[in-house]
Write a protein that holds these residues in place. Structure first.
Motif, PDB file in Angstrom:
ATOM      1  N   ASN A  98      57.205  32.632  42.013  1.00  0.00           N
ATOM      2  CA  ASN A  98      57.390  31.842  40.708  1.00  0.00           C
ATOM      3  C   ASN A  98      58.455  32.103  39.628  1.00  0.00           C
ATOM      4  O   ASN A  98      58.823  32.394  38.800  1.00  0.00           O
ATOM      5  N   VAL A  99      59.183  33.350  40.125  1.00  0.00           N
ATOM      6  CA  VAL A  99      60.377  34.024  39.667  1.00  0.00           C
ATOM      7  C   VAL A  99      61.387  33.511  39.111  1.00  0.00           C
ATOM      8  O   VAL A  99      61.711  32.939  40.279  1.00  0.00           O
ATOM      9  N   VAL A 100      61.986  32.940  38.068  1.00  0.00           N
ATOM     10  CA  VAL A 100      62.672  32.297  37.565  1.00  0.00           C
ATOM     11  C   VAL A 100      64.281  33.118  36.931  1.00  0.00           C
ATOM     12  O   VAL A 100      65.071  32.932  36.744  1.00  0.00           O
ATOM     13  N   TYR A 101      64.094  34.604  36.846  1.00  0.00           N
ATOM     14  CA  TYR A 101      65.070  35.119  36.149  1.00  0.00           C
ATOM     15  C   TYR A 101      64.580  36.422  37.161  1.00  0.00           C
ATOM     16  O   TYR A 101      63.921  37.115  36.895  1.00  0.00           O
ATOM     17  N   ILE A 102      66.030  36.802  37.581  1.00  0.00           N
ATOM     18  CA  ILE A 102      66.181  38.613  37.815  1.00  0.00           C
ATOM     19  C   ILE A 102      67.206  39.268  37.538  1.00  0.00           C
ATOM     20  O   ILE A 102      68.604  38.930  37.463  1.00  0.00           O
ATOM     21  N   LYS A 103      67.413  39.919  36.839  1.00  0.00           N
ATOM     22  CA  LYS A 103      68.340  40.653  36.609  1.00  0.00           C
ATOM     23  C   LYS A 103      68.960  42.566  36.842  1.00  0.00           C
ATOM     24  O   LYS A 103      67.934  43.246  36.660  1.00  0.00           O
ATOM     25  N   ILE A 104      69.740  42.874  37.794  1.00  0.00           N
ATOM     26  CA  ILE A 104      69.769  44.136  38.527  1.00  0.00           C
ATOM     27  C   ILE A 104      71.157  44.511  37.716  1.00  0.00           C
ATOM     28  O   ILE A 104      71.906  44.020  38.092  1.00  0.00           O
ATOM     29  N   SER A 105      71.495  45.739  37.668  1.00  0.00           N
ATOM     30  CA  SER A 105      72.496  46.814  37.066  1.00  0.00           C
ATOM     31  C   SER A 105      72.468  48.341  37.189  1.00  0.00           C
ATOM     32  O   SER A 105      71.181  48.487  37.489  1.00  0.00           O
ATOM     33  N   ASN A 106      73.559  48.795  37.183  1.00  0.00           N
ATOM     34  CA  ASN A 106      73.465  49.923  37.357  1.00  0.00           C
ATOM     35  C   ASN A 106      72.827  50.716  38.595  1.00  0.00           C
ATOM     36  O   ASN A 106      72.179  51.884  38.527  1.00  0.00           O
ATOM     37  N   CYS A 107      72.904  49.931  40.089  1.00  0.00           N
ATOM     38  CA  CYS A 107      72.079  50.633  41.267  1.00  0.00           C
ATOM     39  C   CYS A 107      73.154  50.738  41.920  1.00  0.00           C
ATOM     40  O   CYS A 107      73.184  50.555  43.067  1.00  0.00           O
ATOM     41  N   ASP A 108      74.174  52.059  41.665  1.00  0.00           N
ATOM     42  CA  ASP A 108      74.989  52.442  42.592  1.00  0.00           C
ATOM     43  C   ASP A 108      75.093  52.660  43.759  1.00  0.00           C
ATOM     44  O   ASP A 108      76.325  52.393  44.613  1.00  0.00           O
ATOM     45  N   LYS A 109      73.506  53.153  44.274  1.00  0.00           N
ATOM     46  CA  LYS A 109      73.755  53.691  45.745  1.00  0.00           C
ATOM     47  C   LYS A 109      72.923  52.241  46.565  1.00  0.00           C
ATOM     48  O   LYS A 109      73.482  52.131  47.959  1.00  0.00           O
ATOM     49  N   CYS A 110      72.780  51.037  45.784  1.00  0.00           N
ATOM     50  CA  CYS A 110      72.376  50.274  46.855  1.00  0.00           C
ATOM     51  C   CYS A 110      73.441  49.140  47.565  1.00  0.00           C
ATOM     52  O   CYS A 110      74.363  49.216  47.376  1.00  0.00           O
ATOM     53  N   SER A 111      73.330  49.310  48.929  1.00  0.00           N
ATOM     54  CA  SER A 111      74.512  48.294  49.796  1.00  0.00           C
ATOM     55  C   SER A 111      74.336  46.689  49.869  1.00  0.00           C
ATOM     56  O   SER A 111      75.427  46.216  49.838  1.00  0.00           O
TER      57      SER A 111
END
Length: 534
Positions: free
Chosen positions: A86-99
């Motif tokens: 059901n997810v229609v919107y995702i915002k991911i920010s300032n997650c510097d350690k994730c590759s």
């Protein structure tokens, strides 16, 4: 609990069990979830950070997810669960350690994805290994990626059809991105901080309607073929290409182009002599802060549909080619920041001209007698032309003229003073003649606008008359009358309209240099106030 939930300062959660007790997974009505960590990373171990996010698993009814400042190496298992249909919107920010990003590519309902400030991410789709789902991001319509300095490609491996419904793509500061692959549905493209390879692949996006490219200090020329195949393009904006010397001749292939905006390209001198003839549908042309631009040559003769011409801060452009045969549709004209000493004679042959603005022309000494020939003129604005002495008597013949504004022209203002000035009889028939308070010294500017040098932002609210005029940087230059040793583009103006319908304008004040004075209309000051934002 239902609706929206925002949890901040998650770095202060000492025990992941406390996060588990929130029991978000049982909140069937939760639709929007925002999770944020601040810059207090030493409060949690790496393991605890990841366990906290794992414990905050929401119910699969969730529609919008926003994660900011997460310091873990990897995302939790629940965010990789394909049951989040059901997810229609995702915002991911300032997650510097994730590759590595979660497999958002598999979410069937996802329509909007924003990714920003993730220095290690190299691919948006990092999970395709052959087989499985043949189409990635099947419903995604809007994708924004900003400050992903390691991003190389959209997908690690070829073989999966990506983004079949994507219509809006925004790319900001992704210097290693190698190309824009075949994206058949993209209609709006914004690229800031663009490299030559990405620019060269724009021609693959054959259904583009709007293209905005900005911020390049290396290229003298756009890559060959950049503008080819874009037969549906209606809007083209090129901003801050500091070494760009000319536009490609293929610009003439943009047969659907209606709006062309070239701003802050200081080395650009002219349009290509061949190439403009294809712009038969162009209605709006803007040249701004192109300080070496000297000639429109015969470009305008091909623009028979041109309705609006804005020439701002192009000081070397002091003449226009003879336009009596082709400027028949021109309704709106703005001239500012020019060295011209007289208005171009060609303007007397523009029968449809309805509004004209003349600003910051310090060498302009007089207005021509043929001004009265502009019988369709409804609005005339004259500002920051200190050598102008008087208005021509022929202005009395412009019976359609509804609004006249004069400011930053001391002698002209004096002669145009209501019922007192020597020229008042010439303009007494005009329904709306602005009265201006005049020129104020910097000290008063600082008093009224909050000592701008000491504040980064000034929030000007409750401006029912003023706020709608802030439609660009030049409006601020013209309205407030600020002059600077630096370019005005160092002022950033953004307008917002809140639910209470109060117009708000945020002015970010940068290094504006010496301010000599400013001008405010008394009619605009009514019901207005300034609020300081330190």
């Amino acid at each position: 609990m239902g609706g929206t939930l925002s949890i901040k300062h998650l770095q202060r959660v000492d025990n992941p069990r406390d996060a588990k007790e929130a029991n978000l997974v049982e909140k069937l009505n939760l639709r929007r979830l925002s999770l944020a960590w601040e810059n207090e990373s030493d409060l949690q171990s790496q393991d605890d950070v990841e366990k906290v996010l794992e414990a905050l698993q929401p119910h699969t009814n969730l529609k919008r997810l926003d994660i900011s400042g997460y310091k873990g190496d990897q995302f939790p298992s629940w965010i990789m669960d394909s049951t989040f249909n059901n997810v229609v919107y995702i915002k991911i920010s300032n997650c510097d350690k994730c590759s590595q990003l979660p497999p958002f590519v598999l979410l069937p309902s996802l329509r909007t994805l924003h990714l920003s400030n993730m220095s290690r991410v190299m691919y948006i789709d990092d999970h395709f290994q052959g087989g499985g789902m043949a189409i990635g991001f099947p419903s995604l319509q809007s994708l924004e990626i900003e400050n992903l300095p390691s991003l190389q490609r959209f997908a690690r491996e070829d073989g999966r059809k990506l983004l079949p419904r994507l219509t809006s793509l925004r790319i900001v500061t992704c210097p290693k991105l190698t190309s824009l692959q075949h994206l058949p549905s993209v209609e709006q493209l914004t690229v800031l901080g663009c490299n030559e390879v990405v620019l060269g692949s724009i021609s693959n996006l054959k259904n583009l309607i709007s293209l905005y490219i900005e911020d390049n200090d290396e290229l003298n020329y756009l890559p060959e073929g950049t503008l080819l195949n874009l037969t549906s393009l209606k809007t083209l904006k090129i901003y801050v290409f500091l070494k760009l010397k000319c536009l490609p001749t293929e610009i003439g292939s943009l047969s659907s182009l209606e709006k062309l905006d070239i701003t802050s390209c200081p080395e650009l001198e002219s349009f290509p002599e061949q190439g403009m003839e294809g712009l038969k549908r162009l209605k709006y042309l803007t040249l701004e802060y192109c300080t070496k631009f000297t000639s429109l040559t015969e470009s305008l003769q091909h623009l028979s549909c041109l309705e609006s011409l804005k020439l701002r801060s192009c000081p070397e452009l002091v003449a226009l080619p003879d336009g009596r045969k082709y400027l028949t549709s021109l309704c709106h004209l703005q001239l500012s920041g020019s060295k011209l000493e007289v208005l171009p004679d060609v303007l007397r042959y523009v029968p449809a001209l309805q509004s004209m603005s003349i600003s910051d022309c310090p060498n302009l000494e007089s207005l021509p007698h043929w001004l009265g020939d502009l019988t369709s003129l409804q609005t005339l604005r004259i500002s920051l032309c200190p050598k102008l002495q008087s208005l021509p008597a022929s202005i009395q013949g412009i019976t359609m003229l509804q609004k006249l504004s004069i400011y930053g022209c001391p002698e002209l203002e004096k002669r145009s003073e209501k019922e007192k000035g020597e020229d008042w009889y010439k303009i007494a028939h005009i329904p709306n003649v602005d009265e201006f308070i005049g020129v104020f010294p910097v000290s008063l500017l600082e008093v009224l606008l909050g000592k701008a040098k000491k504040y980064e932002k000034i929030d000007i609210t409750q401006l029912p008359k003023l706020a709608p005029l802030f439609d660009g940087l030049n409006c601020f230059e013209t309205l407030i009358g600020m002059r600077s040793g630096h370019e005005i583009r160092c002022l950033n103006i953004e307008s917002e309209r809140h639910t209470c319908t109060t117009a708000t304008t945020i002015i970010t004040v940068a290094a504006i240099g010496d301010v000599h004075g400013f001008f405010l209309s008394s009619s605009l000051l009514q019901s207005s106030q300034a609020v300081l934002m330190p």
